[in-house]
Scaffold this motif. Sequence first.
Motif, short mmCIF file in Angstrom:
data_model
loop_
_atom_site.label_atom_id
_atom_site.label_comp_id
_atom_site.label_asym_id
_atom_site.label_seq_id
_atom_site.Cartn_x
_atom_site.Cartn_y
_atom_site.Cartn_z
N GLY A 55 54.62 88.48 24.17
CA GLY A 55 53.82 87.92 23.09
C GLY A 55 53.46 88.97 22.05
N ILE A 56 53.05 90.16 22.49
CA ILE A 56 52.73 91.25 21.56
C ILE A 56 53.97 91.65 20.77
CG2 ILE A 56 52.03 93.66 21.40
CD1 ILE A 56 50.22 93.13 23.86
N ALA A 57 55.09 91.77 21.48
CA ALA A 57 56.34 92.11 20.78
C ALA A 57 56.69 91.03 19.76
CB ALA A 57 57.47 92.26 21.79
N GLY A 58 56.44 89.79 20.14
CA GLY A 58 56.72 88.69 19.22
C GLY A 58 55.87 88.74 17.97
N LEU A 59 54.61 89.07 18.13
CA LEU A 59 53.73 89.19 16.97
C LEU A 59 54.21 90.30 16.03
CD1 LEU A 59 50.24 88.70 18.64
CD2 LEU A 59 51.54 87.04 17.30
N VAL A 60 54.67 91.40 16.62
CA VAL A 60 55.20 92.50 15.80
C VAL A 60 56.45 92.05 15.05
CG1 VAL A 60 56.23 94.80 15.88
CG2 VAL A 60 54.22 94.29 17.29
N HIS A 118 62.73 76.59 13.11
CA HIS A 118 62.01 75.38 12.70
C HIS A 118 61.59 74.60 13.95
CE1 HIS A 118 61.26 71.42 10.83
NE2 HIS A 118 60.88 72.16 9.81
N TYR A 119 60.58 75.11 14.63
CA TYR A 119 60.16 74.58 15.93
C TYR A 119 59.70 73.12 15.90
CZ TYR A 119 55.63 75.92 14.01
OH TYR A 119 54.54 76.07 13.20
N PRO A 120 59.13 72.58 14.79
CA PRO A 120 58.71 71.17 14.86
C PRO A 120 59.85 70.21 15.19
CG PRO A 120 57.69 72.23 12.97
CD PRO A 120 58.72 73.20 13.51
N SER A 121 61.10 70.62 14.91
CA SER A 121 62.23 69.73 15.14
C SER A 121 62.52 69.49 16.62
CB SER A 121 63.49 70.31 14.48
OG SER A 121 63.33 70.39 13.08
N TYR A 122 62.05 70.38 17.48
CA TYR A 122 62.46 70.26 18.88
C TYR A 122 61.39 70.63 19.90
CZ TYR A 122 62.90 75.34 18.70
OH TYR A 122 62.63 76.67 18.56
N ARG A 155 59.40 73.83 29.44
CA ARG A 155 60.15 75.09 29.41
C ARG A 155 59.76 75.93 28.19
NH1 ARG A 155 64.19 76.08 32.93
NH2 ARG A 155 63.59 78.20 32.30
N MET A 156 58.49 76.21 28.07
CA MET A 156 58.03 77.01 26.95
C MET A 156 58.54 78.45 27.04
SD MET A 156 56.58 74.74 25.23
CE MET A 156 55.99 75.75 23.88
N ASP A 157 58.95 78.87 28.24
CA ASP A 157 59.52 80.20 28.38
C ASP A 157 60.82 80.33 27.57
OD1 ASP A 157 60.62 78.30 30.13
OD2 ASP A 157 61.34 79.86 31.50
N LEU A 158 61.67 79.30 27.65
CA LEU A 158 62.91 79.32 26.88
C LEU A 158 62.63 79.29 25.39
CD1 LEU A 158 65.16 76.88 28.96
CD2 LEU A 158 65.04 79.38 29.08
N PHE A 159 61.64 78.52 25.01
CA PHE A 159 61.26 78.47 23.60
C PHE A 159 60.85 79.85 23.09
CE2 PHE A 159 57.72 78.48 20.62
CZ PHE A 159 58.32 77.93 19.50
N TYR A 164 62.86 81.72 20.16
CA TYR A 164 62.13 81.84 18.89
C TYR A 164 62.01 83.30 18.46
CZ TYR A 164 58.52 80.81 15.41
OH TYR A 164 57.79 80.69 14.24
N LEU A 165 61.69 84.16 19.41
CA LEU A 165 61.54 85.57 19.08
C LEU A 165 62.89 86.21 18.79
CD1 LEU A 165 58.75 86.79 21.51
CD2 LEU A 165 58.60 85.73 19.26
#
Length: 251
Positions: A137-142, A201-205, A214-218, A222-223
């Motif tokens: 998550g921290i890496a993703g924010l960066v 574009h995450y709202p699409s899926y 499976r939010m882990d895959l997301f 996404y990152l």
Amino acid sequence: MLNAVVDAYRRTRKPKDILWNKLVARPLAAVVIVPLARTRVTPNQITLVTLPVFLAGAAMMAFLPGRGMLCAGVAILELSYVLDCADGQLARLKGTSSPVGAHLDFLMDELKAFALVAAVAVRLWRPAHEVRWLLEGIAGLVVIAGAISLTTFMRRPEYAAATGKSVAKGAGDYGEGFAAAAPSRRSPLALVESLGRLVVHYPSYIVFVALANRMDLFLHAYLAMNAAYAARALLSIGRALGRGDRVDQEK
């Protein structure tokens, strides 16, 4: 009422748009803007409202366990996105589109991206307190902060002047909504770029990801796509400005 919604949708839709927007988000947004069209509610006000709505959904995702709460949180995120479409559509309907509205729209979208990554990371961390999710998550924010900074820099008029590139009038739904669509390219690179845009574009899926739990895959996808975009943008800037004969540096 139905005729008014259909008319509003036809008048405010974009000539080239993604399937989710055409079939879901913009028709629902048309339902929202019809009663607002005769009020003093402004597109900017709707834009600002999208953020607290989104944060409410993100908080549900992060702190309320269970697939049901996850899906409820995602539903609120989708409501925020419908409002995000409604602001631009209302601006076009009222003829009040503006560059500052586009930039405000972009700002809200990027704040939501921060909140989304943080919420997903916290949700994945909470059951077993696995620190790897917080680190991702921290890496993703960066990564997202870097992507935003690069995008903002490439939209600066100074960058356009130095490189000969044009500056878009607006990044969001307010901007060049009715600009002529560029011809579609058919190449492996174009297909990869299309896939990347879909993932970002995450709202699409994201609804389907939540249903599958499976939010882990997301989070991974996404990152990865945001990192790929940031790397490409940085390379593009380096190629454009790396030659001393193109830019005068000031300190």
